[in-house]
Write an enzyme that holds these catalytic residues in place. Sequence first.
Site, mmCIF file in Angstrom:
data_model
loop_
_atom_site.group_PDB
_atom_site.id
_atom_site.type_symbol
_atom_site.label_atom_id
_atom_site.label_comp_id
_atom_site.label_asym_id
_atom_site.label_seq_id
_atom_site.Cartn_x
_atom_site.Cartn_y
_atom_site.Cartn_z
ATOM 1 N N LYS A 274 0.738 -1.138 0.067
ATOM 2 C CA LYS A 274 0.040 0.068 -0.165
ATOM 3 C C LYS A 274 0.810 1.310 0.376
ATOM 4 O O LYS A 274 0.604 2.081 -0.766
ATOM 5 C CB LYS A 274 -0.994 -0.010 1.274
ATOM 6 N N ASP B 217 -7.802 2.991 4.759
ATOM 7 C CA ASP B 217 -8.461 1.647 4.869
ATOM 8 C C ASP B 217 -9.275 1.361 3.632
ATOM 9 O O ASP B 217 -10.087 2.001 3.213
ATOM 10 C CB ASP B 217 -9.638 1.850 6.028
ATOM 11 N N PHE C 91 -0.806 -7.574 -4.408
ATOM 12 C CA PHE C 91 -0.978 -8.175 -3.196
ATOM 13 C C PHE C 91 -2.471 -8.579 -3.056
ATOM 14 O O PHE C 91 -3.511 -8.109 -3.643
ATOM 15 C CB PHE C 91 -0.468 -7.296 -2.123
ATOM 16 N N TYR D 209 -6.224 -9.394 -2.701
ATOM 17 C CA TYR D 209 -7.008 -10.151 -3.477
ATOM 18 C C TYR D 209 -6.503 -9.726 -5.079
ATOM 19 O O TYR D 209 -7.615 -9.886 -5.924
ATOM 20 C CB TYR D 209 -8.315 -9.312 -3.216
ATOM 21 N N HIS E 181 -8.766 1.736 -6.728
ATOM 22 C CA HIS E 181 -9.374 2.477 -6.054
ATOM 23 C C HIS E 181 -8.300 3.416 -5.313
ATOM 24 O O HIS E 181 -8.501 4.585 -4.731
ATOM 25 C CB HIS E 181 -9.922 1.588 -5.015
ATOM 26 N N ARG E 182 -6.940 2.793 -4.928
ATOM 27 C CA ARG E 182 -6.171 3.552 -4.434
ATOM 28 C C ARG E 182 -5.485 4.685 -4.958
ATOM 29 O O ARG E 182 -5.270 5.843 -4.585
ATOM 30 C CB ARG E 182 -4.978 2.663 -3.917
HETATM 31 P P1 ITT Z 1 -3.203 -1.480 7.014
HETATM 32 O O1 ITT Z 1 -4.413 -1.410 7.707
HETATM 33 O O2 ITT Z 1 -1.942 -1.352 7.981
HETATM 34 O O3 ITT Z 1 -2.859 0.050 6.233
HETATM 35 P P2 ITT Z 1 -3.961 -3.843 5.544
HETATM 36 O O4 ITT Z 1 -3.174 -4.632 4.490
HETATM 37 O O5 ITT Z 1 -4.669 -4.408 6.698
HETATM 38 O O6 ITT Z 1 -2.766 -2.641 6.285
HETATM 39 P P3 ITT Z 1 -6.545 -2.630 4.495
HETATM 40 O O7 ITT Z 1 -7.123 -3.005 6.122
HETATM 41 O O8 ITT Z 1 -6.771 -1.184 3.883
HETATM 42 O O9 ITT Z 1 -4.874 -3.007 4.798
HETATM 43 O O10 ITT Z 1 -7.015 -3.899 3.729
HETATM 44 C C1 ITT Z 1 -7.959 -4.770 3.958
HETATM 45 C C2 ITT Z 1 -7.654 -6.031 2.970
HETATM 46 O O11 ITT Z 1 -7.844 -6.015 1.683
HETATM 47 C C3 ITT Z 1 -6.025 -6.589 3.249
HETATM 48 O O12 ITT Z 1 -6.200 -7.825 3.313
HETATM 49 C C4 ITT Z 1 -5.502 -6.234 1.900
HETATM 50 O O13 ITT Z 1 -4.549 -7.284 1.541
HETATM 51 C C5 ITT Z 1 -6.665 -6.098 0.908
HETATM 52 N N1 ITT Z 1 -6.282 -5.187 -0.100
HETATM 53 C C6 ITT Z 1 -6.565 -3.728 0.193
HETATM 54 N N2 ITT Z 1 -6.090 -3.100 -0.750
HETATM 55 C C7 ITT Z 1 -5.889 -3.861 -1.943
HETATM 56 C C8 ITT Z 1 -5.681 -3.819 -3.156
HETATM 57 O O14 ITT Z 1 -5.323 -2.654 -3.676
HETATM 58 N N3 ITT Z 1 -5.495 -5.046 -3.809
HETATM 59 C C9 ITT Z 1 -5.741 -6.426 -3.171
HETATM 60 N N4 ITT Z 1 -6.063 -6.531 -1.932
HETATM 61 C C10 ITT Z 1 -6.433 -5.123 -1.293
#
Ligand code: ITT
Length: 202
Positions: free
Chosen positions: A17, A70, A146, A148, A174-175
């Site tokens: 991220k 998030d 990474f 999904y 989305h990011r």
């Molecule tokens: P932080 O909260 O510490 O930032 P995290 O990996 O827990 O790290 P999120 O809560 O934002 O981040 O993500 C929730 C889940 O969604 C987590 O399992 C991520 O791997 C997944 N995810 C988030 N953004 C993604 C993306 O761009 N592509 C694929 N999976 C994603």
Amino acid sequence: MPSDSSTLWFATSNRNKFHEAQSVLSRYGISLRHLRRQKTEIQSRSLTTIARFAAEKIAVKESRIVVVEDSGLFVEAIGGFPGPFSSYVLTTIGLSGMLRLIHGFRNRSAYFQAAIALSFPGSGSAMFTGYARGRISKKARGSQGFGYDPIFIRNGATRTFAEMGLEYKNRYSHRAVAFGKLARWCRARGIARSETTITTES
Ligand code: ITT
């Protein structure tokens, strides 16, 4: 370190991220640094509420301008699940479990949402959201990205985020959308403008 308007600190445990955000912001000449801190994650259906609460707490504690993002994957056929539980679902049932959950559904529509809080110590937050709409693939495919990424195909594409690679993702995810909004907001206010190299705190 005292608060200043030249540095944004991204509090995340997820290096991917951070690197994606860094790559988007660098296009706008905005500098971002990695802050490794435990976040307080409240229970909420709203990613925006979760991000805001965590960011405001850290911003005050650290006296820094803090970014928390998030994200979640929302799958239509199962009522938007896993949404705010995306992290838990990935670490428990994994991608194969997700694919099993929606096996047999004709509707495979899904979207990613990113909610970003940009918080100023004691002065509240600016919020930004971004979406990537698409569908869940039949099988996990690709090795880039990474989470999904191997099972998400954006509308208009035939390959997953994990097959399309970072350049594509950093344009359309989305990011990318949410950090693009944050970057334009910061530029308009002269916050964190820099041509300097981005570094990581250990
Ligand atoms: P932080 O909260 O510490 O930032 P995290 O990996 O827990 O790290 P999120 O809560 O934002 O981040 O993500 C929730 C889940 O969604 C987590 O399992 C991520 O791997 C997944 N995810 C988030 N953004 C993604 C993306 O761009 N592509 C694929 N999976 C994603």
